[in-house]
Design an enzyme around this catalytic site. Structure first.
Site, mmCIF file in Angstrom:
data_model
loop_
_atom_site.group_PDB
_atom_site.id
_atom_site.type_symbol
_atom_site.label_atom_id
_atom_site.label_comp_id
_atom_site.label_asym_id
_atom_site.label_seq_id
_atom_site.Cartn_x
_atom_site.Cartn_y
_atom_site.Cartn_z
ATOM 1 N N GLU A 34 0.964 -1.382 0.291
ATOM 2 C CA GLU A 34 -0.111 -0.318 0.197
ATOM 3 C C GLU A 34 1.001 0.929 0.102
ATOM 4 O O GLU A 34 1.856 1.492 0.661
ATOM 5 C CB GLU A 34 -0.881 -0.424 1.286
ATOM 6 C CG GLU A 34 -2.941 0.517 0.854
ATOM 7 C CD GLU A 34 -2.669 -0.803 0.102
ATOM 8 O OE1 GLU A 34 -3.028 0.373 -0.683
ATOM 9 O OE2 GLU A 34 -3.403 -1.380 0.298
ATOM 10 N N HIS A 35 0.665 2.322 -0.963
ATOM 11 C CA HIS A 35 1.127 3.301 -0.901
ATOM 12 C C HIS A 35 2.248 3.579 -1.542
ATOM 13 O O HIS A 35 3.332 4.402 -1.573
ATOM 14 C CB HIS A 35 1.147 4.718 -0.139
ATOM 15 C CG HIS A 35 -0.122 5.239 0.464
ATOM 16 N ND1 HIS A 35 -0.564 6.209 -0.208
ATOM 17 C CD2 HIS A 35 -1.199 4.801 0.747
ATOM 18 C CE1 HIS A 35 -1.195 6.237 0.450
ATOM 19 N NE2 HIS A 35 -2.018 5.903 0.734
ATOM 20 N N THR A 36 3.290 1.615 -1.842
ATOM 21 C CA THR A 36 4.283 1.486 -2.508
ATOM 22 C C THR A 36 4.363 1.864 -3.807
ATOM 23 O O THR A 36 5.181 1.875 -4.689
ATOM 24 C CB THR A 36 4.771 0.270 -2.433
ATOM 25 O OG1 THR A 36 3.383 -0.323 -3.043
ATOM 26 C CG2 THR A 36 4.828 -0.431 -0.882
ATOM 27 N N ASP A 37 3.273 2.465 -5.095
ATOM 28 C CA ASP A 37 3.168 1.793 -6.110
ATOM 29 C C ASP A 37 3.490 3.946 -6.553
ATOM 30 O O ASP A 37 4.735 3.494 -7.430
ATOM 31 C CB ASP A 37 2.000 1.897 -6.698
ATOM 32 C CG ASP A 37 1.037 3.374 -6.130
ATOM 33 O OD1 ASP A 37 0.989 3.766 -5.476
ATOM 34 O OD2 ASP A 37 -0.419 3.021 -7.202
ATOM 35 N N GLY A 126 -13.582 1.420 -3.665
ATOM 36 C CA GLY A 126 -11.450 1.107 -3.861
ATOM 37 C C GLY A 126 -11.964 0.133 -4.503
ATOM 38 O O GLY A 126 -10.382 -0.547 -4.216
ATOM 39 N N LEU A 127 -12.470 -0.481 -5.814
ATOM 40 C CA LEU A 127 -12.103 -1.318 -6.160
ATOM 41 C C LEU A 127 -12.101 -1.174 -7.523
ATOM 42 O O LEU A 127 -12.364 -2.337 -7.966
ATOM 43 C CB LEU A 127 -13.352 -2.496 -5.867
ATOM 44 C CG LEU A 127 -13.637 -2.908 -4.195
ATOM 45 C CD1 LEU A 127 -14.577 -3.482 -4.032
ATOM 46 C CD2 LEU A 127 -12.523 -3.781 -3.758
ATOM 47 N N GLU A 162 -7.528 8.706 -16.835
ATOM 48 C CA GLU A 162 -8.009 9.419 -15.938
ATOM 49 C C GLU A 162 -6.887 10.731 -15.196
ATOM 50 O O GLU A 162 -7.548 11.016 -15.351
ATOM 51 C CB GLU A 162 -7.639 7.780 -15.043
ATOM 52 C CG GLU A 162 -8.181 8.427 -13.997
ATOM 53 C CD GLU A 162 -8.730 6.951 -13.052
ATOM 54 O OE1 GLU A 162 -8.960 7.057 -11.863
ATOM 55 O OE2 GLU A 162 -9.022 5.889 -13.770
ATOM 56 N N ASP A 174 -4.122 -0.547 -10.851
ATOM 57 C CA ASP A 174 -5.258 -0.531 -10.957
ATOM 58 C C ASP A 174 -5.225 -0.898 -12.246
ATOM 59 O O ASP A 174 -5.939 -1.792 -12.556
ATOM 60 C CB ASP A 174 -6.181 0.714 -10.177
ATOM 61 C CG ASP A 174 -5.703 0.870 -9.092
ATOM 62 O OD1 ASP A 174 -6.055 0.234 -7.977
ATOM 63 O OD2 ASP A 174 -6.663 2.307 -8.793
ATOM 64 N N TYR A 223 -3.744 12.056 0.155
ATOM 65 C CA TYR A 223 -2.850 11.765 -0.330
ATOM 66 C C TYR A 223 -1.384 12.163 -1.110
ATOM 67 O O TYR A 223 -0.294 11.831 -1.330
ATOM 68 C CB TYR A 223 -4.149 11.070 -1.684
ATOM 69 C CG TYR A 223 -3.098 9.955 -2.482
ATOM 70 C CD1 TYR A 223 -2.276 8.433 -2.333
ATOM 71 C CD2 TYR A 223 -2.647 11.008 -3.598
ATOM 72 C CE1 TYR A 223 -2.237 8.367 -3.679
ATOM 73 C CE2 TYR A 223 -2.157 10.716 -4.739
ATOM 74 C CZ TYR A 223 -1.950 8.841 -4.637
ATOM 75 O OH TYR A 223 -1.226 8.226 -5.601
#
Length: 382
Positions: A34-37, A126-127, A162, A174, A223
């Site tokens: 999480e929050h690594t991308d 969040g999917l 996006e 995603d 974020y």
């Protein structure tokens, strides 16, 4: 009637001829990472069996006609020969327009299309319902016009649409998992190289997603703050991204960093290591170790990255108390609400569902939504 039957029937009814193809692209859940991308790190998502489905056919002119089955059959029409600009009122159509506009910049060897779109990816959970739509639309043009684009390029095209057309910041995960997902597998994705390794999921394990239904408010501003803090950390180490910093190097000088930045950096470095180890634990079928890594990930998000909320922590505690060391649970997604993901033996799903139903609303005043998913195939014909 499933989504394929629904969109094909509606296509024939509205356009008075049959669709030639039906395309699907799935939503996703991130198991760990999480929050690594955006720090060029690693993520471990899987595609889920909730998807966007498009029945379609090529046209012999330069018009794109779109019917949104989930928005009262709203009609959208635009020409490939005119500049593609944003639609003022139909937000859904901007995802379609953005994908087509960016496809034109990549490979303009396509003509018009008729399509009917419907989906069952829960929105706002969040999917990745938006990534699923972007990848589905990109795949429609690629399949109908045999464009020489692979899944990674279709994913990048969706991300560009996006970020630049719709105006929403997102990483690449995603779209990539929606395009490249593999049935019964998760994907270990290197967000720097976009390399993806399929990791087999243990048999008899369910992917459970529970939406806290806590309305996220801080997610945008916080974020951006987290991204800035991570970039500050990378600059301190004179590296392009936190991906390039080792835990040993960090521990040696952690006291010299701003205390808040140090906590953010520690999360990213430890989360990257956990994600790589989690892929190997899953492959070995070691659900106990996977559960420990998910618990460490959640604690790190709560204490070091500070992106969980009491409602999410409550959900995690309820699930953990029910499954013990037979699986794992953690918050998934950007934070400040949203969902938790749990990997649990299928025979424990009823007990988890019951425990959450009995305790979560009583403790928080909010009713959860419970999804049981299967790791599914990425975009393609269906």
């Amino acid at each position: 009637m499933n989504l394929k039957e629904k969109t094909r029937a509606l296509f024939a009814e509205i356009f008075s001829y049959p669709a030639t193809h039906t395309i699907q692209a799935p939503g996703r859940v991130n198991l760990i990472g999480e929050h690594t991308d955006y720090n060029d790190g690693f993520v471990l998502p899987c595609a889920i069996d909730y998807q966007t489905v498009i029945s379609c056919a090529p046209r012999d002119d330069r018009t794109v006609r779109v019917i949104a089955a989930d928005y009262d059959n709203q009609v959208e029409e635009f020409s490939l020969d005119a500049p593609i600009v944003t639609h003022d009122s139909q937000q859904w159509s901007n995802y379609v327009r953005g994908v087509v506009k960016h496809l034109q910049q990549r490979n303009n060897a396509f003509g018009g299309v008729d399509m009917v779109i419907s989906g069952n990816v829960p929105q706002g959970a969040g999917l990745s319902s938006s990534a699923s739509l972007e990848v589905a639309v990109g795949t429609v043009f690629q399949q109908l016009y045999h464009l020489p684009l692979d899944g990674a390029q279709i994913a990048l095209n969706g991300q560009e649409a996006e970020n630049q057309f719709v105006g929403c910041n997102c990483g690449i995960m995603d779209q990539l998992i929606s395009a490249l997902g593999k049935k019964d597998h998760a994907l270990l994705i290197d967000c720097r190289t976009l390399g993806a390794k399929a990791v087999s999921m243990p048999k008899g394990v369910a992917v459970v997603i529970i939406n806290s239904n806590f309305k996220r408010t801080l997610v945008g501003s916080e974020y951006n703050t987290r991204r800035e803090q991570c970039e500050t950390g990378a600059r301190f180490f004179q590296q392009p991204a936190l991906r390039d910093v080792s835990l040993e190097a960090f521990n040696a000088v952690a006291s010299e960093l701003d205390p808040v930045v140090a906590k953010r950096v520690r999360h990213v470095l430890s989360e990257n290591a956990r994600t790589v180890e989690a892929a190997s634990a899953l492959e070995k079928g070691d659900l106990q170790r996977m559960g420990q890594l998910m618990a460490e990930s959640h604690a790190s998000m709560r204490d070091d990255f500070e992106i969980t909320v009491p409602q999410i922590d409550t959900l995690v505690d309820i699930v953990k108390a029910t499954i013990g060391d037979q699986g794992g649970v953690r918050m998934t997604g950007g934070g400040f609400g949203g969902c938790v993901v749990a990997l649990i033996p299928e025979d424990l799903v009823p007990a988890v569902r019951q425990a959450v139903a009995q305790q979560y609303e009583a403790k928080t005043g909010i009713k959860e939504t419970f999804y049981v998913c299967k790791p599914s195939q990425g975009a393609g014909q269906c």
